[in-house]
Design an enzyme around this catalytic site. Structure first.
Site, PDB file in Angstrom:
ATOM      1  N   LYS A  92      -1.234  -2.317  12.277  1.00  4.49           N
ATOM      2  CA  LYS A  92      -2.242  -1.430  11.694  1.00  4.49           C
ATOM      3  C   LYS A  92      -3.224  -0.884  12.730  1.00  4.49           C
ATOM      4  O   LYS A  92      -3.736   0.216  12.589  1.00  4.49           O
ATOM      5  CB  LYS A  92      -3.001  -2.166  10.592  1.00  4.49           C
ATOM      6  CG  LYS A  92      -2.103  -2.508   9.414  1.00  4.49           C
ATOM      7  CD  LYS A  92      -2.703  -2.116   8.100  1.00  4.49           C
ATOM      8  CE  LYS A  92      -1.675  -2.100   6.986  1.00  4.49           C
ATOM      9  NZ  LYS A  92      -1.102  -3.439   6.697  1.00  4.49           N
ATOM     10  N   GLU A 114      -9.812   1.918   2.514  1.00  4.82           N
ATOM     11  CA  GLU A 114      -9.399   1.014   1.448  1.00  4.82           C
ATOM     12  C   GLU A 114      -8.622  -0.134   2.095  1.00  4.82           C
ATOM     13  O   GLU A 114      -8.080   0.013   3.182  1.00  4.82           O
ATOM     14  CB  GLU A 114      -8.482   1.749   0.461  1.00  4.82           C
ATOM     15  CG  GLU A 114      -7.004   1.858   0.883  1.00  4.82           C
ATOM     16  CD  GLU A 114      -6.740   2.717   2.112  1.00  4.82           C
ATOM     17  OE1 GLU A 114      -7.593   3.555   2.442  1.00  4.82           O
ATOM     18  OE2 GLU A 114      -5.683   2.538   2.749  1.00  4.82           O
ATOM     19  N   SER A 380       6.256  -6.698  11.708  1.00  4.66           N
ATOM     20  CA  SER A 380       5.045  -5.882  11.583  1.00  4.66           C
ATOM     21  C   SER A 380       3.762  -6.668  11.818  1.00  4.66           C
ATOM     22  O   SER A 380       2.757  -6.112  12.246  1.00  4.66           O
ATOM     23  CB  SER A 380       5.001  -5.209  10.208  1.00  4.66           C
ATOM     24  OG  SER A 380       5.146  -6.162   9.175  1.00  4.66           O
TER      25      SER A 380
HETATM   26  C1  PLP Z   1      -0.101  -3.637   5.723  1.00  3.09           C
HETATM   27  C2  PLP Z   1       1.090  -4.324   6.235  1.00  3.09           C
HETATM   28  C3  PLP Z   1       2.407  -3.899   5.909  1.00  3.09           C
HETATM   29  C4  PLP Z   1       2.682  -2.786   4.952  1.00  3.09           C
HETATM   30  O1  PLP Z   1       2.214  -1.532   5.315  1.00  3.09           O
HETATM   31  P1  PLP Z   1       3.125  -0.367   5.861  1.00  3.09           P
HETATM   32  O2  PLP Z   1       2.230   0.796   5.885  1.00  3.09           O
HETATM   33  O3  PLP Z   1       4.274  -0.196   4.904  1.00  3.09           O
HETATM   34  O4  PLP Z   1       3.613  -0.750   7.197  1.00  3.09           O
HETATM   35  C5  PLP Z   1       3.457  -4.571   6.483  1.00  3.09           C
HETATM   36  N1  PLP Z   1       3.284  -5.606   7.314  1.00  3.09           N
HETATM   37  C6  PLP Z   1       2.047  -6.054   7.639  1.00  3.09           C
HETATM   38  C7  PLP Z   1       1.929  -7.206   8.564  1.00  3.09           C
HETATM   39  C8  PLP Z   1       0.912  -5.440   7.110  1.00  3.09           C
HETATM   40  O5  PLP Z   1      -0.295  -5.884   7.438  1.00  3.09           O
END
Ligand code: PLP
Length: 403
Positions: A92, A114, A380
């Site tokens: 993020k 948000e 992610s």
């Molecule tokens: C917020 C988040 C997501 C989901 O958001 P995307 O916009 O679909 O990437 C996925 N993995 C993690 C670790 C997150 O914090």
């Protein structure tokens, strides 16, 4: 002959999805952003500052790690793109670092955002501290309670957190509250959207900010595999930003197959799911035409998944279009499959993934790989925030849950 493109068109659409459906009072501020963003993003000054911050502040490039034991298990050459190693623990921050520079350049003095799980709230509060900007975060009251640590992190970073008590008091309601606030302060306030959603140009802005992921993949794969593309890209999808960044520079490359994991919750037909691409129908949510889980008369349905970061009843327009056109294959991964996959990665590679990312790991089992297939899976985020949930649900983890 026009070639199918999966990028945004000049009207702000991805196929039939996208657009900017905003109340009249926001029309001007969204138009201003639409005119401003590309010249700023492409300016030498922006690019230099952005890449410097990604390198020295976020810690990029994130490693591309060859996962030997998991490769043997799945019969492929599996690489993990380690977004979990970024500052603040997820992808993020790539987006918030970029958008805060955009906000500054546009002369804004106040930032709103948000957040659901609190990850985007923390990433936003972080860059606001860095840039000395006033920061206010909207968060569903239910999530404020569930994600206490992230709330304290945001406050420590100097942000004001507004608990939202409308609707189900979760992410979707926080988005609506942020948009309402924006309507009252369109002049001085920058709305820092956290995923590839919202009215155009936000999905394109966020996808470009996250595209650094696939930009790095090209270099890293060339170095490790002698070719700059994989056979498969695998990522999880909530709003769609980490997936968008992972596939961005491969969208029009048909050699690369794209497999995405959305949150099935307790099952796509259970009534407790967040599998929007499986269950959604075309509708408008938070300024964009997308697939939305809704009742026949258009009331938004509550999403459910064990993973707070995937808990959204819509999905960004880029992914709606890719899925509809067959460019991506989207699998629904249920809570128990994600938990098991999270434990599996933990025990086999020593990496505790965020439960969101564990959905992508669970998808590996469902893909018929050939032995030499090169597979890149984006982790992610890191799982520190999810340790309690993993422990509470360890009965779902099979052999790995016996401790
Ligand atoms: C917020 C988040 C997501 C989901 O958001 P995307 O916009 O679909 O990437 C996925 N993995 C993690 C670790 C997150 O914090």
């Amino acid at each position: 002959m026009s070639k199918e493109s999966y990028y945004v068109d000049e009207r702000g659409y991805y196929g039939e999805f996208g657009g900017a459906y905003v109340p009249e009072i926001l029309y001007k501020v969204v138009e201003d952003l639409r005119h401003a963003y590309l010249p700023i993003l492409e300016s030498e000054n922006f690019r230099q500052t952005y890449h410097q911050l990604l390198k020295d502040y976020v810690g990029r490039p994130s490693p591309l790690y060859y996962a030997r034991r998991m490769s043997e298990k799945y019969g492929c050459r599996l690489y993990l793109k380690r977004e979990d190693l970024n500052h603040t623990g997820a992808h993020k921050i790539n987006n918030t670092v970029g958008q805060i520079l955009l906000a500054k350049q546009m002369g804004k003095t106040r930032v709103i955002a948000e957040t659901g799980a609190g990850q985007h709230g923390v990433a936003t509060a972080t860059v606001c501290a860095l840039m000395d900007m006033k920061c206010e975060i909207f968060m569903g009251a239910t999530d404020v309670e569930r994600q206490h640590t992230n709330v304290e992190r945001m406050k420590m970073l100097g942000a004001e957190v507004h608990p939202v008590r409308t609707g189900n008091m979760t992410l979707s309601d926080a988005c609506s509250a942020a948009i309402r606030d924006w309507c009252c302060h369109p002049e001085d306030t920058y709305y820092l959207v956290g995923s590839t959603m919202g009215p155009h140009p936000y999905p394109d802005i966020v996808a470009r900010m996250q595209s650094v992921i696939s930009e790095e993949l090209k270099v890293q794969l060339l170095e490790k595999e002698g070719r700059d593309y994989p056979d498969y890209l695998v990522a999880c999808v909530g709003g769609g930003s980490n997936a968008a960044g992972t596939v961005y520079h491969y969208l029009d490359d048909s050699r690369v197959k794209i497999v995405l994991a959305e949150a099935g919750g307790q099952g796509v037909d259970s009534g407790r799911t967040a599998a929007t691409i499986h269950r959604g129908t075309v509708g408008i949510l938070h300024g964009s035409k997308m697939l939305v889980m809704q009742t026949p008369d258009g009331q938004i349905e509550e999403a459910y998944t064990i993973s707070a970061g995937l808990d959204y009843p819509g999905v960004g327009p880029m992914h709606c279009n890719m899925a509809r056109k067959g460019r991506s294959k989207v699998l629904a991964i249920n809570d128990d499959e994600a938990i098991r996959a999270g434990y599996l990665l933990t025990r086999m590679e020593g990496i505790i993934p965020a439960i969101e990312s564990a959905h992508a790991v669970a998808a590996l089992e469902k893909i018929p790989f050939r032995k030499d297939d090169v597979v890149v899976l984006t982790v992610s985020g890191r799982g520190d925030k999810d340790v309690e949930t993993y422990l509470k649900n360890k009965q779902m983890a099979g052999e790995y849950g016996n401790f």
